[in-house]
Design a protein around this motif. Structure first.
Motif, PDB file in Angstrom:
ATOM      1  N   LYS A   1       0.714  -1.201   0.106  1.00 20.75           N
ATOM      2  CA  LYS A   1       0.104  -0.088  -0.105  1.00 20.75           C
ATOM      3  C   LYS A   1       0.898   1.160   0.074  1.00 20.75           C
ATOM      4  N   ASN A   2       2.141   1.275   0.428  1.00 24.21           N
ATOM      5  CA  ASN A   2       3.110   2.249   0.681  1.00 24.21           C
ATOM      6  C   ASN A   2       4.167   2.194  -0.552  1.00 24.21           C
ATOM      7  N   GLU A   3       3.522   1.585  -1.608  1.00 23.65           N
ATOM      8  CA  GLU A   3       4.470   1.606  -2.948  1.00 23.65           C
ATOM      9  C   GLU A   3       5.577   0.883  -2.784  1.00 23.65           C
ATOM     10  N   TYR A   4       5.981  -0.140  -2.027  1.00 26.07           N
ATOM     11  CA  TYR A   4       7.124  -0.859  -1.938  1.00 26.07           C
ATOM     12  C   TYR A   4       6.968  -2.332  -2.774  1.00 26.07           C
ATOM     13  N   LYS A   5       8.040  -2.677  -3.526  1.00 33.75           N
ATOM     14  CA  LYS A   5       7.857  -3.843  -4.431  1.00 33.75           C
ATOM     15  C   LYS A   5       8.480  -4.912  -3.319  1.00 33.75           C
ATOM     16  N   ILE A   6       7.781  -5.922  -3.139  1.00 33.79           N
ATOM     17  CA  ILE A   6       8.179  -7.243  -2.339  1.00 33.79           C
ATOM     18  C   ILE A   6       9.192  -8.081  -3.141  1.00 33.79           C
ATOM     19  N   LEU A   7      10.374  -8.055  -3.031  1.00 34.41           N
ATOM     20  CA  LEU A   7      11.537  -8.745  -3.524  1.00 34.41           C
ATOM     21  C   LEU A   7      11.505 -10.279  -3.084  1.00 34.41           C
ATOM     22  N   GLU A   8      11.629 -10.425  -1.546  1.00 32.80           N
ATOM     23  CA  GLU A   8      11.860 -11.398  -1.287  1.00 32.80           C
ATOM     24  C   GLU A   8      10.885 -11.716   0.275  1.00 32.80           C
ATOM     25  N   LYS A   9      10.422 -13.096   0.588  1.00 35.48           N
ATOM     26  CA  LYS A   9       9.997 -13.266   1.966  1.00 35.48           C
ATOM     27  C   LYS A   9      10.761 -14.201   2.434  1.00 35.48           C
ATOM     28  N   ASN A  10      10.978 -14.261   3.769  1.00 34.45           N
ATOM     29  CA  ASN A  10      11.665 -15.510   4.503  1.00 34.45           C
ATOM     30  C   ASN A  10      13.063 -15.681   3.690  1.00 34.45           C
ATOM     31  N   TYR A  11      13.758 -14.634   3.305  1.00 38.15           N
ATOM     32  CA  TYR A  11      14.881 -15.103   2.664  1.00 38.15           C
ATOM     33  C   TYR A  11      15.948 -15.484   3.691  1.00 38.15           C
ATOM     34  N   ARG A  12      16.732 -16.674   3.455  1.00 40.39           N
ATOM     35  CA  ARG A  12      17.522 -17.205   4.284  1.00 40.39           C
ATOM     36  C   ARG A  12      18.956 -17.216   3.805  1.00 40.39           C
ATOM     37  N   TYR A  13      20.181 -17.228   4.954  1.00 38.87           N
ATOM     38  CA  TYR A  13      21.441 -17.301   4.450  1.00 38.87           C
ATOM     39  C   TYR A  13      22.062 -17.566   5.631  1.00 38.87           C
ATOM     40  N   LEU A  14      22.867 -18.577   5.506  1.00 37.88           N
ATOM     41  CA  LEU A  14      23.267 -19.377   6.743  1.00 37.88           C
ATOM     42  C   LEU A  14      22.461 -19.435   7.735  1.00 37.88           C
ATOM     43  N   LYS A  15      22.755 -18.998   8.990  1.00 33.84           N
ATOM     44  CA  LYS A  15      21.766 -19.029  10.132  1.00 33.84           C
ATOM     45  C   LYS A  15      20.829 -17.716  10.126  1.00 33.84           C
ATOM     46  N   ALA A  16      20.945 -16.945   9.312  1.00 35.85           N
ATOM     47  CA  ALA A  16      20.119 -15.731   9.261  1.00 35.85           C
ATOM     48  C   ALA A  16      18.873 -16.081   8.524  1.00 35.85           C
ATOM     49  N   GLU A  17      17.729 -15.229   8.933  1.00 36.93           N
ATOM     50  CA  GLU A  17      16.506 -15.244   8.056  1.00 36.93           C
ATOM     51  C   GLU A  17      16.116 -13.865   8.067  1.00 36.93           C
ATOM     52  N   VAL A  18      15.906 -13.308   7.009  1.00 37.95           N
ATOM     53  CA  VAL A  18      15.212 -11.915   6.616  1.00 37.95           C
ATOM     54  C   VAL A  18      13.719 -11.958   6.460  1.00 37.95           C
TER      55      VAL A  18
END
Length: 119
Positions: A21-38
């Motif tokens: 609604k605030n004009e962001y484009k969603i590129l990834e959901k729950n992106y994982r790298y090693l022990k991290a999750e964005v």
């Protein structure tokens, strides 16, 4: 699924809808790298917004954003560094928190931009 997991999933859906609604484009959901999750990687103009979503049913124990700790921040920095390099992106990177309190049928959403500058 545990109740807190369902609340977290609902919070991420609310955050995505808020961002769109605030004009962001969603590129990834729950992106994982090693022990991290964005939780969410979104883009608005030339800014890559790295978004940690914190959802709570109450603020009794503190605001949702208060639960992002230095270890989590370090993991997010490492994951996004990899994401940007892997995709050869030329963008500004900003770390945000979307804090959500969802209780009964009321929802309060707060978008804290550049949230890690305060740590």
């Amino acid at each position: 699924m545990a109740e807190h997991n369902e609340l977290g999933k609902k919070g991420e859906e609310l955050a995505i809808n808020f961002l769109i609604k605030n004009e962001y484009k969603i590129l990834e959901k729950n992106y994982r790298y090693l022990k991290a999750e964005v939780d969410i990687i979104a883009q608005k103009e030339n800014t890559l917004a790295v978004i940690e979503v914190k959802t709570r049913a109450t603020d009794y124990f503190g605001n949702p954003q208060d639960f992002v700790n230095p270890k989590k921040i370090k993991l997010l920095l490492s994951a996004i560094d990899n994401y940007v390099v892997e995709r050869d992106l030329d963008v500004e990177v900003r770390f945000d928190i979307i804090a959500i309190i969802h209780k009964n049928n009321t929802t309060k959403i707060e978008h804290l931009k550049d949230a890690f500058l305060h740590f």
